[in-house]
Write an enzyme that holds these catalytic residues in place. Structure first.
Site, PDB file in Angstrom:
ATOM      1  N   GLY A  46       1.089  -1.385   0.003  1.00 45.68           N
ATOM      2  CA  GLY A  46       0.090  -0.082  -0.017  1.00 45.68           C
ATOM      3  C   GLY A  46       0.945   1.224  -0.208  1.00 45.68           C
ATOM      4  O   GLY A  46       1.981   1.073   0.524  1.00 45.68           O
ATOM      5  N   GLN A  51       2.755   9.855   1.287  1.00 42.36           N
ATOM      6  CA  GLN A  51       4.330   9.180   1.417  1.00 42.36           C
ATOM      7  C   GLN A  51       5.276   9.660   0.291  1.00 42.36           C
ATOM      8  O   GLN A  51       6.307   9.888   0.097  1.00 42.36           O
ATOM      9  CB  GLN A  51       4.203   7.885   1.391  1.00 42.36           C
ATOM     10  N   CYS A  92       5.585  -0.151   7.036  1.00 41.27           N
ATOM     11  CA  CYS A  92       5.253   0.801   6.372  1.00 41.27           C
ATOM     12  C   CYS A  92       6.706   1.306   5.512  1.00 41.27           C
ATOM     13  O   CYS A  92       7.797   1.266   5.876  1.00 41.27           O
ATOM     14  CB  CYS A  92       4.932   1.987   7.199  1.00 41.27           C
ATOM     15  N   LEU A  93       6.409   1.645   4.358  1.00 37.58           N
ATOM     16  CA  LEU A  93       7.546   1.932   3.428  1.00 37.58           C
ATOM     17  C   LEU A  93       8.196   3.215   3.855  1.00 37.58           C
ATOM     18  O   LEU A  93       9.315   3.529   3.351  1.00 37.58           O
ATOM     19  CB  LEU A  93       6.879   2.087   1.905  1.00 37.58           C
ATOM     20  N   HIS A 134      -4.579   1.667   7.597  1.00 32.06           N
ATOM     21  CA  HIS A 134      -3.278   1.954   7.454  1.00 32.06           C
ATOM     22  C   HIS A 134      -2.971   3.339   6.532  1.00 32.06           C
ATOM     23  O   HIS A 134      -2.412   4.204   6.950  1.00 32.06           O
ATOM     24  CB  HIS A 134      -2.256   1.005   7.333  1.00 32.06           C
ATOM     25  N   GLU A 135      -3.471   3.125   5.333  1.00 32.29           N
ATOM     26  CA  GLU A 135      -3.295   4.043   4.299  1.00 32.29           C
ATOM     27  C   GLU A 135      -4.140   5.232   4.579  1.00 32.29           C
ATOM     28  O   GLU A 135      -3.824   6.440   4.247  1.00 32.29           O
ATOM     29  CB  GLU A 135      -3.582   3.401   2.678  1.00 32.29           C
ATOM     30  N   HIS A 138      -2.588   7.658   6.892  1.00 32.45           N
ATOM     31  CA  HIS A 138      -1.416   8.351   6.154  1.00 32.45           C
ATOM     32  C   HIS A 138      -2.174   9.684   5.615  1.00 32.45           C
ATOM     33  O   HIS A 138      -1.374  10.759   5.856  1.00 32.45           O
ATOM     34  CB  HIS A 138      -0.802   7.957   4.830  1.00 32.45           C
TER      35      HIS A 138
HETATM   36 NI    NI Z   1       2.687   3.299   5.439  1.00 33.52          NI
END
Ligand code: NI
Length: 169
Positions: A46, A51, A92-93, A134-135, A138
């Site tokens: 995701g 991000q 998370c990236l 989660h997204e 963000h």
């Molecule tokens: Ni993330």
């Protein structure tokens, strides 16, 4: 298509609250293609526009094993969340190498526009439900480590700053 740089925690830009996407136009379609490519390259499931430093309500997700089933959520709105919750291990990236447990709803229903601008209802459970929550965080400027204890969060912050300093050295 292009790979986009991913903001790393604790970059303060990750705490920006995203604005609605006004129109699903050529600029947004290019952004979607670039985000899908960036997510795939980073082996993520995701990615939120936040991000990649674009502060508009857009998410790409792909929880399929072969990374062949992308889901695009534009202006997502939470319609329903199950009362049942459980703790999931998340990563998370934007916080590479860190995994920890976060309490999430087991299932959610979300209304969102897809990549063509059409309004869709997504009913999700399992990994997809976790990923959507989660997204969507963000887009509100929230990174998953903010659910952890201040002690853990500060340790992660220190680790990330050190890793970024070493990468830039
Ligand atoms: Ni993330």
């Amino acid at each position: 298509m292009a790979l986009l740089p991913i903001l790393c925690y604790p970059n303060p830009k990750l705490h920006t609250v995203a604005k609605p996407v006004q129109a699903v136009d050529a600029r947004i379609r290019t952004l979607i293609a670039d985000m899908l490519e960036t997510m795939k390259e980073a082996k993520g499931i995701g990615l939120a526009a936040t991000q990649v430093d674009v502060h508009e309500r857009l998410i790409v997700i792909d929880v399929s094993e072969q990374h062949e089933d992308p889901l695009v959520l534009i202006n997502p709105k939470l319609i329903w969340a199950s009362p049942d919750t459980h703790v999931n291990e998340e990563g998370c990236l934007s916080v590479p190498g860190i995994y920890d447990g976060v309490l999430r709803h087991d299932a959610v229903k979300v209304e969102a526009q897809d990549g063509s601008g059409a309004l869709r209802l997504i009913e999700a459970d399992g990994l997809l439900a976790v990923c959507i929550q989660h997204e969507m965080d963000h887009l509100m400027g929230k990174v998953f480590v903010e659910y952890l204890s201040p002690l853990k969060r500060n340790r992660i912050k220190t680790k990330m700053i050190k890793a970024q300093r070493e990468a830039n050295a």
